[in-house]
Design a protein around this motif. Sequence first.
Motif, short mmCIF file in Angstrom:
data_model
loop_
_atom_site.label_atom_id
_atom_site.label_comp_id
_atom_site.label_asym_id
_atom_site.label_seq_id
_atom_site.Cartn_x
_atom_site.Cartn_y
_atom_site.Cartn_z
N ASP B 247 14.06 -15.22 7.70
CA ASP B 247 13.23 -14.19 8.33
C ASP B 247 12.16 -13.82 7.31
O ASP B 247 12.44 -13.83 6.10
N ASN B 248 11.01 -13.52 7.77
CA ASN B 248 9.97 -13.13 6.83
C ASN B 248 10.07 -11.64 6.55
O ASN B 248 9.72 -10.81 7.38
N LEU B 249 10.61 -11.31 5.39
CA LEU B 249 10.75 -9.89 5.05
C LEU B 249 9.75 -9.50 3.97
O LEU B 249 9.90 -8.48 3.32
N ARG B 250 8.74 -10.33 3.82
CA ARG B 250 7.76 -10.02 2.78
C ARG B 250 6.95 -8.80 3.17
O ARG B 250 6.54 -8.66 4.33
N ILE B 251 6.74 -7.94 2.22
CA ILE B 251 5.99 -6.71 2.50
C ILE B 251 5.35 -6.24 1.20
O ILE B 251 5.97 -6.36 0.13
N PRO B 252 4.14 -5.75 1.26
CA PRO B 252 3.54 -5.24 0.04
C PRO B 252 4.34 -4.05 -0.49
O PRO B 252 4.79 -3.21 0.28
N VAL B 253 4.53 -4.03 -1.80
CA VAL B 253 5.19 -2.89 -2.44
C VAL B 253 4.21 -2.35 -3.47
O VAL B 253 3.73 -3.10 -4.32
N VAL B 254 3.83 -1.11 -3.35
CA VAL B 254 2.87 -0.54 -4.30
C VAL B 254 3.44 0.73 -4.90
O VAL B 254 4.28 1.40 -4.30
N TYR B 255 2.99 1.03 -6.10
CA TYR B 255 3.38 2.30 -6.72
C TYR B 255 2.63 3.43 -6.06
O TYR B 255 1.50 3.26 -5.56
N LEU B 256 3.27 4.58 -6.04
CA LEU B 256 2.60 5.75 -5.48
C LEU B 256 1.25 5.98 -6.14
O LEU B 256 0.26 6.30 -5.48
N SER B 257 1.21 5.76 -7.44
CA SER B 257 -0.04 6.00 -8.15
C SER B 257 -1.12 5.01 -7.66
O SER B 257 -2.30 5.37 -7.54
N GLN B 258 -0.69 3.80 -7.36
CA GLN B 258 -1.66 2.83 -6.84
C GLN B 258 -2.17 3.26 -5.46
O GLN B 258 -3.35 3.16 -5.16
N LEU B 259 -1.22 3.75 -4.65
CA LEU B 259 -1.61 4.18 -3.30
C LEU B 259 -2.64 5.30 -3.37
O LEU B 259 -3.67 5.28 -2.70
N LEU B 260 -2.33 6.28 -4.24
CA LEU B 260 -3.26 7.40 -4.37
C LEU B 260 -4.60 6.92 -4.91
O LEU B 260 -5.67 7.32 -4.46
N GLY B 261 -4.51 6.03 -5.88
CA GLY B 261 -5.73 5.49 -6.47
C GLY B 261 -6.63 4.84 -5.42
O GLY B 261 -7.85 5.03 -5.43
#
Lengths: 1147, 293, 383, 184
Positions: B247-261
Amino acid sequence: MNPEAGEILVVGGGVSGMQASLELAETGHDVMLVERAPYLGGLVSQLDHQFPSNHCGMCRMLPMLHRDSGEQSCLRKGLRHDRIHIRLSTDVTAVEGEPGNFRVSLRKAASCVDPIQCIGCGACVKVCPVETPDDFNAGLSMRKAIFQAAPFNMLNSYRIDPAACTRCGACVSACPTGAIHLTDADRGAFRILVVDDEQIVRDSTAEWLIEEGFAVEKAASGLQALDLLGRSSYHLMLLDIKMPGMDGVEVLKKAKDIAPGITVIMMTAYATVETAIEAMKSGAVEYLIKPFDPEMLLSMADKHYQAFVEAADEKITAGAIVLTGGAALYDPSGDPRNTLEYGVLPQVVTSLEFERMLSPAGPCKGLLLRADGKPVSRIAWIQCVGSRDLQLGADYCSSICCMISIKEALLAREVSGENLRADIFFTDMRVCGKGFHRYKELAESAGHIRFIRGRVHSAIPEAVSGDLQIRYVSLSGIEKEESYDLIVLAIGQRPHPDMPRLAERYGFSLNASGFAESLPFSPSETHRAGIFMAGSFSGLKDIRESVIQASAAAVNASRTMSVLSKSFPQHLDTKDIPPFPDVSREPSRVLAAICSCDAALDVCMDAASVVQRLRQDPAVQDVLFFNHLCAGQDRESLIQEIRQRHPNRLLTASCASCADIFQEVAVAAGMDPRLSVTADIRMPVLCAMSSSKALDTAAKMQQCADLMNSAISEGLVRVKHADAVKPSETAVTARALVAGAGIAGMTAALAIADHGYPVDVVERSDRVGGNLNWIHHTLDGHDVQPYLEEIRQKVESHPRIQVYTRAQVMGVWGEAGHFYTTVAGPDNSVMQFEHGSVILATGGAEASTSLYGHGTNPAVLTQKELETALHSDALASRELSSVVMIQCVGSREAPRNYCSRVCCQTAVKQALALKSQYPDVRIYVLYRDMMLYGFSESAYTRARREGVVFIPYSLDQKPEVVPAETGACVRVFDPVSDRRLEIETDIVVLATGIVPAFTSDDGDIFGVERDPDRFFMEADAKWRPVDAMKTGVFGCGIVNAPLTISETVASAQAAAMRALRILTRTTLASSRITAVVRHSLCSRCQLCIAACPYQARVLDTEADQIRVNAAMCQGCGACASICPNSAAVVEGFSMPQLFEMIDIAVQ
Amino acid sequence: MKYLYYPGCSLEGTSREYDISTRSVLKALDVELTEIPDWTCCGASAAASVSALLSLALPARNIAAAEAVSDVNDILAPCSACYLNLKRAEEEARHGAEMLPRLNAVFESEGLKMTGRMRVRHLLDVLSQDIGADRIRRNVSHPLSGKRVAPYYGCQCLRPYRVFDNPEKPVSMNALIEATGAQVFPWHMGAACCGASHMNTHAAVGTSLVTAILKAARGADAIVTVCPMCHMNLEAYQDKISQNCHDNLRIPVVYLSQLLGMALGLSETDIRLDMNLSEAAVFSAGSSIVAVR
Amino acid sequence: MSLVRKLAIDRQDILGTVQGFLRSILTLEDIAVVLAPRRLAEKSVVMPALITQPDCLSDADPLAPAFFLNAAQMMSRLTRRPSGQKIAVVLRPCEIRAFIELVKFKQGALEDVLIIGLDCLGAYPNTVYRRFAAADPDGSTLRFFFAALSGVSETVEGMELASACRVCEHPFPEGADIAIGFMGISPLDYLLVQGQTPKADAYLAQVKLEPVAIPAGRGDAVASRVSSRVQARDAMISRTHEATGTPEKLAAYLTGCINCYNCRNACPICYCRECVFCTDVFDHEPFQYLQKAGRSGSLKLPADTVLYHLTRLVHMSTSCVGCGQCSNACPNDIPVMELFRATARYSQKAFEYEPGRSVAEPPPMSVFKEHEFADVVGLKGKT
Amino acid sequence: MKDAENVQLAEALAPIRDMVKACIQCGTCSASCPNAFAMADTPRRLWRMLQAGEVQMVLKSGSFTLCSACYTCTLRCPRGLPLTDAMSALKQVVAHQDALRFASTTLFYRKFMESVRRHGRVRETEFMCLYLTAMKNPLLPFQFAPLGLKLFSRKKLDFRPPSKGGDARMDALFQKVHELENAP
């Protein structure tokens, strides 16, 4: 009688408060009953069903003797008694003084609706635009801002919820009788100061308040606030906690110096809630968690505004005070973890909410449906939510939740049918009360309730199915998942949040868990003289225990009065009725007087049809209409009319509560009051108006008119056939007999003797004290022997108590008020006593056993033997390295299929004692359920901490004890580690439980039945727990049920209270509604004797007549139903009368 | 606003993007960070397994080092593991009367001293409580409208110490995510355990925990994390897990700081999405950050 | 079950043999009197008589198909209070059962009574019997006896037995102390005499009778008679339900009732000293009659007829033994027995109660508890 | 195992036993544990073994090595017991016992601490190398190979050569801790 000076104050109108009030009123005290809620009944009013019958029996609390002095109807509808003065929606604001002279201030909350004017038509509800969650239905349904507080409580009419009301005035104009008065005219005079450094909060808060008409000023800092406070006065301050410079708590302290009277509400963020709670100690009254919505703020502001408006207090004096304020329920949403998502998921409800769901009067109309409309087919009950949780500060068991869940599960299956899966997840099923274990077993076998040992922690909703999934681990460690439609949280109890303040106000102390602390061995006494308590105020009681403790508190309050005044209750006589002309041979001539209750009833009364209906009956002589019949001019003119018109019977149509007044009117006019009948035309109107049927106003009015007509016609029939028979009376012998001189018997004897009545105590053995003679200390660590010595001395030196040891009751004849008893004394002597009531306190003993090698293996002891050994030299010389205790030996299985309640506590007590004596001893307790209910849970925690190992066993895998060289070897399967353990032990201690000292012969002698477990059978397990079915006979202590010492004391005091209700009277008059025999018709078939549940009928063989003991007869009518030719009749219910009633009903 | 900054070893190594983006975002929000000079490893989860005292002494040394710098009272730690170790040292020193002198004895030769005045703060604590969503919202220039973001808190910033959020049902990230214009993806895994070092020591167990989390995140556009360990576990094994369960369970994972940035419109060099092992670029694609680059 | 004895038939005179047996009982030391049906001077009437002279027993006729009244009532009078003497009494099975009911209602006592019961072939309604016996009163009994014993039909000489007897499933004297049987054996040789209680055995020991084995055919004869009666009973009950199933039908069924209360007087169970219907309870005010008539436009008089029967049904249907004296007594031929048995069938079944089976079984209503029959008493769903 | 060892072990476990003595076996920990599914003995059973003094069984079980220190049990335990700490303490005991069975776990931690002692901070790459070498399991490196590649591609691997010399401050600190812990 001065209603302003209630002789005894009872605070809290729940079951305990009502019971205490009734007990006191029935022994001649004037009682002021104060309740904060707008209705009586407390928590129980929200519970429709009660164990063991699974329906309500609250009315069984009502007086069984002299029933005419109180109203005989459903207690959910209200309580009325000549000597009980009730203040609803009222708070006690101050208490000072000492026993005999407490000065108390009462403050009544605003109700805005005049109960006299309100006819309950509900027009106001229709127009009210505000919807708010209904507290009574635990927030499951919505109600309007004007509402009826409790669905059954008709007389209490409507109320306005000041917090929800927007003061739009719609109800005022909709009310047909002008009963509503809004009191918010001067909100502008209520000055509020908002203090917050954040401008946005400051401004919006102020804005909301200003919009509602309050006068508001703002301060941006603590300094500014203090400055403002110094310059002008404010009634309320909303104060932020976290502010730069001076923080809120500091401001609060300083503000209280500047303006001590100011009410302060703290505003706080999540992180500083603890600080806010801390601030309450410095004088803040409440706190708001930011961000808050306007409703929350306004309801708080309004509450304090109302208090400000209503500040006028009522002052009363009281000789003694009984506190029955109850407890609060644990709110799972208050737990920051809240993993069961209570309040988030609609399928997760508390046990109280579930009760409301089951109630036909509740939000679901008694049908169990999921939020998505599907029927509920799987329900899980999760025990110990908020109880036995040290992380939540609850090192106690809430005692009542196990039984509530079992009851709810059974009810749910009754409502939803046999296919409902009902699972109860528990850690220990604490079914240790009388009859509880059998109930649980029945629920399991016949009710198909599944009991699963496992603590469920969280619920996860499944997105598609809407099911709730839970996970638990079986005892053997297997992880399991189950899905449910509904999860019921068996919420525990909490002390009422006001407890610290109450403790300060009344001067009692709190225990470690925050409940009121009682004196050792006397659960109804607080540390302050003259102030007593009952119910869950001191922690966690079911109805039975509450009722017992309420009676105990009442007897102590009453005793305080007796001892203080050095005078004893006046003998209470039935009202003396002067002779009236005998009209029994005359045809009935009825004067009908109809009251419109200050014109309130005019809107729905059809006067013409009333007259026409009444006139049809030739017995009606006159029909008169009045506006305000119960007082003033109208009352006087009715007397005049009667004198002039010479009717021989009086029918009044008005409120039921005025019935007494019209009896006085009758007497004043020279009529026999027994020939005056009041037809209640108010209740039918309230019923019709509040009926849920969708009818338009005209149709409702018509329905009212019809119901009023029926009520009046019924009244006419009753008065027409009314009989002026004087009730028969039995002279009371003011002396009591107590069988048994253990702690129960002695306590009961003292309570009665302290009221001035002589008591004869008959004890089988050669010394008093019973089981206390071998018990050394309690689980709480109190020494038993000094206490026993104190009681023994009091009893033996009491001038009114006579103790006969080595004596036995051989026979009891007679009836309530007057028994004759034969007692066999030592050396074949025989004594005769006469007395008014009998208390059975013959106690019980530790059961003997031959199981597990007891009697053959010297290493096997019973708990009693261990207690003795521990306090003698028997064990002192020995080194103990290991002790095994086995619980439930021969108990909780046939033939002794009950829990003895005290053995688990005893085991823990002994374990702790052993641990202190032999710190290295290894102790294993083999148990089925550890019954450490209530605060004894904390001892259980202590024992665990001391390293005592508790191993559960099941009936199909009982432990085995094999003799060993020294001591014994115990084999037991430990399900947790999933293997058999072999424990080499020095001694094995068996908990064999309690057997009552109550043979079937004793039952016959006292006229008392035995329950299936051979204990004293009470008249009603919940509501009359110490009464025998036979009036005048009471049972307390462990002959009634297994109890601890302090529980025994409470039950003994309760029995004494019940006995005093008879002894305080010179005669026992029957009520007017009793059965009589028409001997000329009677065929002596004696069916009525068998049918009478109160043993009030006997065949007098000499006179060849059936005789009825009018005091014991409760007028239930069983005899009248079974008698084929109406030779047995209940007065006031003659057949012609009933026929006419039926005619009216079918018209 | 001033904080003493404790990046921790991971932020120097495998999670450099977390360090970089944290510094950038806080700077953009006018927060001043002073790195604790000469900070040392907090002991991670390993010290506790070796020695109880060592597991407290290693973090406490850093608190003592922080005290020596300035009168600022708050230490900011973005790594949850470091945060918890430091926090525990703080709590033990505060509540255990004998512990403080014992700890001071350990590093007295260095001339360091701990008094107990310091408060250890997690990055999420500072962002949600001190700075607040409002302030972030005011600074958002590139709203992440339409994105569904699954907040993943992990364990150690929430438990066992209840400091700034509900330890079982955390919500503190919600307002922050919403402030960026993105939507909060509703799920139940925010506070679940990623298996921590199981990925190294008991790979099968760790994998099954991570799999459950990735499965639950299906439907979200990204998972946001606040811990290097969690971050690594969630993003490094996506291929293998997808393979395992077909199954394709790939998903972007980002740090909160990256998201805010991203929402604050910071440059790629400020948030270094290119260093993420998961397909973080997929997440940023279509968002305005592309325009900045 | 104790010894079964043989009562040999003396010169083929069955009746004489029974009389002889009664004589031997009467001559026993402590039996003072025998109560037995006796053919009276007016030959077509057979009534219970207290007989103290052995000679007078030659008119005793316990086999006559005459049933002018249920003698349980008489037994009640004789035993309500102790007389100090012992009575032997010959009763039909339904009389025995009625008497046992009365004992439960404390209207009689069994202590000083020796009950002798015979297999019952049934009886005619009073008027029919007089016709039947008119021609040859003395021979009529045996004529009937042999015809009824051999026949399968319930009609003898073209005359139908009383409806109650045709549906009686208890034609054997189960509750008697001494049972005399003739069905299923050859009654010209001997009768079976069976002591069914210890008391009976004590008496029978003094009467010289040979023991005998119960003949093989008896069991079948008993069973077949009972089963055909049960069939007839069930058919009757369903007919009656059909005819009385609604309030309107019931009212029609009882239209002929004139409140003569004959049925009540004839009923052995109705033991009230004074019936409630004769008391002031039903002494309505004149205006009430008019009011009622006014309300419904018309009021049948006498009023309260349906209520009267309903009340009696409530009071005694659980104890109804189906003797049929009510129908026998009705001047307007209302099938009262049918109504009572049809109702009793259900009320008795509900309590698993069989009237007259044993004095040890209390009448259901005296031990009824409020939680029973929740659906009937209106508590359904609340227990 | 010999009695003396048993006694020693019991002594080592005594403080852990104290942590869980008040356990009521409600099972909340086991139902809450994310790793319970992989444990031979649930946490509850471990506590039971400790209560009953079954030290050998506890160590034999080893289920505690599966604790990932998520603290959920600690948070939920109605008795408020420090369960995660107890797990951690068990790991410590094992570390000291140097039980071979827990080689993977203990070694991981030991190598980690070595790295810390050497540099003050952890060089993740270096420590992984140390760990994999020490495990002497030729398959292990392959297990981590894909991760290594990924890290490499993101320039996250630090290829500074392992420094031989120690960090003086750290040495002192480690030394002092060792002294204090072994002080009577």
